[in-house]
Design a protein around this motif. Structure first.
Motif, mmCIF file in Angstrom:
data_model
loop_
_atom_site.group_PDB
_atom_site.id
_atom_site.type_symbol
_atom_site.label_atom_id
_atom_site.label_comp_id
_atom_site.label_asym_id
_atom_site.label_seq_id
_atom_site.Cartn_x
_atom_site.Cartn_y
_atom_site.Cartn_z
ATOM 1 N N ARG A 123 9.418 34.444 32.211
ATOM 2 C CA ARG A 123 10.537 33.606 32.663
ATOM 3 C C ARG A 123 11.826 33.964 31.933
ATOM 4 O O ARG A 123 12.892 34.110 32.548
ATOM 5 C CB ARG A 123 10.200 32.118 32.442
ATOM 6 N N LEU A 124 11.744 34.127 30.615
ATOM 7 C CA LEU A 124 12.942 34.417 29.833
ATOM 8 C C LEU A 124 13.479 35.819 30.100
ATOM 9 O O LEU A 124 14.686 36.018 30.258
ATOM 10 C CB LEU A 124 12.651 34.233 28.344
ATOM 11 N N THR A 125 12.587 36.791 30.142
ATOM 12 C CA THR A 125 13.063 38.167 30.320
ATOM 13 C C THR A 125 13.537 38.436 31.746
ATOM 14 O O THR A 125 14.391 39.308 31.952
ATOM 15 C CB THR A 125 11.984 39.189 29.915
ATOM 16 N N ARG A 126 13.049 37.696 32.715
ATOM 17 C CA ARG A 126 13.571 37.839 34.080
ATOM 18 C C ARG A 126 15.037 37.424 34.136
ATOM 19 O O ARG A 126 15.808 37.965 34.946
ATOM 20 C CB ARG A 126 12.751 37.006 35.077
ATOM 21 N N GLN A 127 15.425 36.494 33.273
ATOM 22 C CA GLN A 127 16.828 36.075 33.239
ATOM 23 C C GLN A 127 17.733 37.148 32.632
ATOM 24 O O GLN A 127 18.958 37.051 32.711
ATOM 25 C CB GLN A 127 16.963 34.785 32.425
ATOM 26 N N PHE A 139 19.050 41.968 36.284
ATOM 27 C CA PHE A 139 19.816 41.640 37.485
ATOM 28 C C PHE A 139 18.918 41.440 38.697
ATOM 29 O O PHE A 139 17.849 42.051 38.813
ATOM 30 C CB PHE A 139 20.819 42.765 37.796
ATOM 31 N N SER A 140 19.377 40.596 39.598
ATOM 32 C CA SER A 140 18.710 40.437 40.896
ATOM 33 C C SER A 140 18.759 41.784 41.622
ATOM 34 O O SER A 140 19.676 42.574 41.416
ATOM 35 C CB SER A 140 19.440 39.379 41.717
ATOM 36 N N PRO A 141 17.743 42.101 42.475
ATOM 37 C CA PRO A 141 16.660 41.216 42.912
ATOM 38 C C PRO A 141 15.428 41.252 42.015
ATOM 39 O O PRO A 141 14.497 40.476 42.233
ATOM 40 C CB PRO A 141 16.322 41.786 44.287
ATOM 41 N N ASN A 142 15.391 42.133 41.014
ATOM 42 C CA ASN A 142 14.207 42.221 40.149
ATOM 43 C C ASN A 142 14.160 41.117 39.101
ATOM 44 O O ASN A 142 13.122 40.878 38.494
ATOM 45 C CB ASN A 142 14.163 43.582 39.457
ATOM 46 N N GLY A 143 15.300 40.475 38.883
ATOM 47 C CA GLY A 143 15.375 39.392 37.913
ATOM 48 C C GLY A 143 16.334 38.326 38.392
ATOM 49 O O GLY A 143 16.600 38.212 39.598
ATOM 50 N N GLU A 144 16.887 37.566 37.443
ATOM 51 C CA GLU A 144 17.720 36.426 37.811
ATOM 52 C C GLU A 144 19.107 36.467 37.174
ATOM 53 O O GLU A 144 19.884 35.532 37.330
ATOM 54 C CB GLU A 144 17.009 35.132 37.390
ATOM 55 N N LYS A 170 23.293 49.627 35.527
ATOM 56 C CA LYS A 170 22.326 50.490 34.844
ATOM 57 C C LYS A 170 22.183 50.099 33.381
ATOM 58 O O LYS A 170 21.073 50.022 32.852
ATOM 59 C CB LYS A 170 22.758 51.951 34.957
ATOM 60 N N ARG A 171 23.314 49.840 32.706
ATOM 61 C CA ARG A 171 23.228 49.440 31.300
ATOM 62 C C ARG A 171 22.467 48.125 31.167
ATOM 63 O O ARG A 171 21.613 47.970 30.295
ATOM 64 C CB ARG A 171 24.615 49.293 30.676
ATOM 65 N N GLY A 172 22.766 47.170 32.037
ATOM 66 C CA GLY A 172 22.107 45.874 31.954
ATOM 67 C C GLY A 172 20.610 45.948 32.162
ATOM 68 O O GLY A 172 19.835 45.303 31.444
ATOM 69 N N ASP A 173 20.180 46.744 33.124
ATOM 70 C CA ASP A 173 18.754 46.792 33.461
ATOM 71 C C ASP A 173 17.973 47.820 32.657
ATOM 72 O O ASP A 173 16.797 47.625 32.362
ATOM 73 C CB ASP A 173 18.584 47.098 34.958
ATOM 74 N N GLU A 174 18.624 48.935 32.291
ATOM 75 C CA GLU A 174 17.886 50.047 31.688
ATOM 76 C C GLU A 174 18.183 50.286 30.216
ATOM 77 O O GLU A 174 17.469 51.060 29.574
ATOM 78 C CB GLU A 174 18.187 51.336 32.469
ATOM 79 N N GLN A 175 19.211 49.643 29.671
ATOM 80 C CA GLN A 175 19.582 49.930 28.287
ATOM 81 C C GLN A 175 19.532 48.717 27.362
ATOM 82 O O GLN A 175 19.403 48.872 26.157
ATOM 83 C CB GLN A 175 20.985 50.550 28.237
ATOM 84 N N CYS A 176 19.653 47.515 27.887
ATOM 85 C CA CYS A 176 19.604 46.317 27.040
ATOM 86 C C CYS A 176 18.154 45.997 26.668
ATOM 87 O O CYS A 176 17.279 45.943 27.528
ATOM 88 C CB CYS A 176 20.229 45.129 27.759
ATOM 89 N N PRO A 221 6.729 43.588 33.442
ATOM 90 C CA PRO A 221 7.717 44.623 33.766
ATOM 91 C C PRO A 221 9.077 44.411 33.104
ATOM 92 O O PRO A 221 9.758 45.384 32.761
ATOM 93 C CB PRO A 221 7.827 44.530 35.294
ATOM 94 N N THR A 222 9.490 43.161 32.921
ATOM 95 C CA THR A 222 10.821 42.884 32.380
ATOM 96 C C THR A 222 10.857 42.870 30.854
ATOM 97 O O THR A 222 11.922 42.721 30.259
ATOM 98 C CB THR A 222 11.337 41.540 32.921
ATOM 99 N N VAL A 223 9.716 43.038 30.209
ATOM 100 C CA VAL A 223 9.660 43.135 28.743
ATOM 101 C C VAL A 223 9.776 44.597 28.343
ATOM 102 O O VAL A 223 9.038 45.444 28.835
ATOM 103 C CB VAL A 223 8.340 42.541 28.198
ATOM 104 N N SER A 224 10.722 44.901 27.439
ATOM 105 C CA SER A 224 10.874 46.290 26.990
ATOM 106 C C SER A 224 10.424 46.492 25.550
ATOM 107 O O SER A 224 10.459 47.607 25.042
ATOM 108 C CB SER A 224 12.322 46.759 27.150
ATOM 109 N N GLY A 225 9.982 45.408 24.879
ATOM 110 C CA GLY A 225 9.493 45.563 23.522
ATOM 111 C C GLY A 225 8.841 44.296 23.000
ATOM 112 O O GLY A 225 9.070 43.193 23.511
ATOM 113 N N VAL A 226 7.986 44.458 21.988
ATOM 114 C CA VAL A 226 7.326 43.317 21.341
ATOM 115 C C VAL A 226 7.606 43.376 19.843
ATOM 116 O O VAL A 226 7.715 44.445 19.254
ATOM 117 C CB VAL A 226 5.806 43.313 21.592
ATOM 118 N N PHE A 227 7.719 42.196 19.248
ATOM 119 C CA PHE A 227 8.061 42.065 17.834
ATOM 120 C C PHE A 227 7.006 41.179 17.169
ATOM 121 O O PHE A 227 6.753 40.073 17.639
ATOM 122 C CB PHE A 227 9.446 41.424 17.718
ATOM 123 N N ILE A 228 6.390 41.650 16.103
ATOM 124 C CA ILE A 228 5.390 40.841 15.411
ATOM 125 C C ILE A 228 6.085 40.005 14.338
ATOM 126 O O ILE A 228 6.842 40.517 13.515
ATOM 127 C CB ILE A 228 4.274 41.718 14.799
#
Length: 252
Positions: A103-107, A110-115, A137-143, A165-172
């Motif tokens: 839910r958080l990462t979809r926000q 950008f639409s249509p893949n997110g919100e 491109k920066r918003g979807d592929e670089q942030c 799909p909208t998660v690009s990393g995990v932090f322990i």
């Protein structure tokens, strides 16, 4: 503003950062001069207002570092404005479920893949000067869109979070992991779990992050293959340096 994920890939991981907790721009500049690769502006455990964070993002990037922001909570109310401010990525703390992470990462996408809504006239779009394609491109592929796994159950489910799909990393998060398990970051079981997070992220082609209290601990996570390693925070770095200076001066 960095093309952050490309920056990480080009460096091959092991970027060094720290938490920004002190509400002062001078700290940001000093940390940049010290050589950090990025800062995480902490809205969860520091009294930063949205206005202050906006200024910290600008100052961090002007000081040659990437500017990441840790969200205050799971409401998601600040996500759009933080990204419009030009942040290089966001960290979502204390994940409790895959659904919350999604839910958080979809926000943040950008639409249509997110919100995420269009805001080309914001700082993220260089006030309307950035071409639309580059802005998207920066918003979807670089942030960076990183979720923090801070309980034993969520860390053990790391692969489930990496599949989003909208998660690009995990932090322990070793601090809260200690609260839920009673095991410190140096415990053999925790070390094994920490290595598993780095390995799982690498296998999925995504980023991993960990925070260390000391440079010695930071080196351990770098050697494990973590993409983003944080050492201490601005307040503790200053406090310890000040205490050491006083102690040494009085001893002499």
């Amino acid at each position: 503003m960095k093309q952050f994920l490309d920056f990480c890939a080009n460096r091959g991981g092991g970027l060094l950062g720290t938490w920004l907790k002190l509400p002062t721009l001078a700290t940001v500049e000093m940390l940049g001069q010290a050589g950090f690769d990025y800062l995480v502006i902490d809205m969860e455990h520091a009294p930063h207002s949205l206005d202050q964070v906006y200024q910290f993002i600008f100052a961090t990037q002007a000081s040659g570092m990437a500017a990441l922001v840790r969200l205050a909570d799971h409401s998601g109310s600040d996500i759009q404005r933080l990204l419009d401010s030009g942040a290089d990525g966001l960290l979502a703390p204390r994940m409790t479920s895959v659904e919350t992470a999604e839910r958080l990462t979809r926000q943040m996408v950008f639409s249509p893949n997110g919100e995420r809504g269009l805001g080309t006239t914001s700082r993220a779009g260089s006030w309307g000067l950035t071409p639309m394609a580059d802005y998207l491109k920066r918003g979807d592929e670089q942030c960076l869109r990183m979720v923090q796994l801070e309980s034993w159950d969520t860390v053990e489910a790391v692969e489930d979070y990496l599949e989003i799909p909208t998660v690009s990393g995990v932090f322990i998060g070793h601090g809260d992991l200690y609260l839920s398990s009673g095991k410190s970051s140096s415990d053999p079981e925790v070390r094994k779990l920490t290595q598993r997070v780095a390995d799982a992220a690498r296998a999925s082609g995504k980023l991993s992050g960990a925070a260390a209290a000391t440079p010695e601990e930071a080196k351990i996570y770098t050697e494990m293959g973590y993409s983003l390693v944080m050492v201490s925070n601005d307040a503790t770095i200053f406090a310890k340096a000040a205490a050491a200076a006083v102690a040494e001066s009085r001893a002499r």
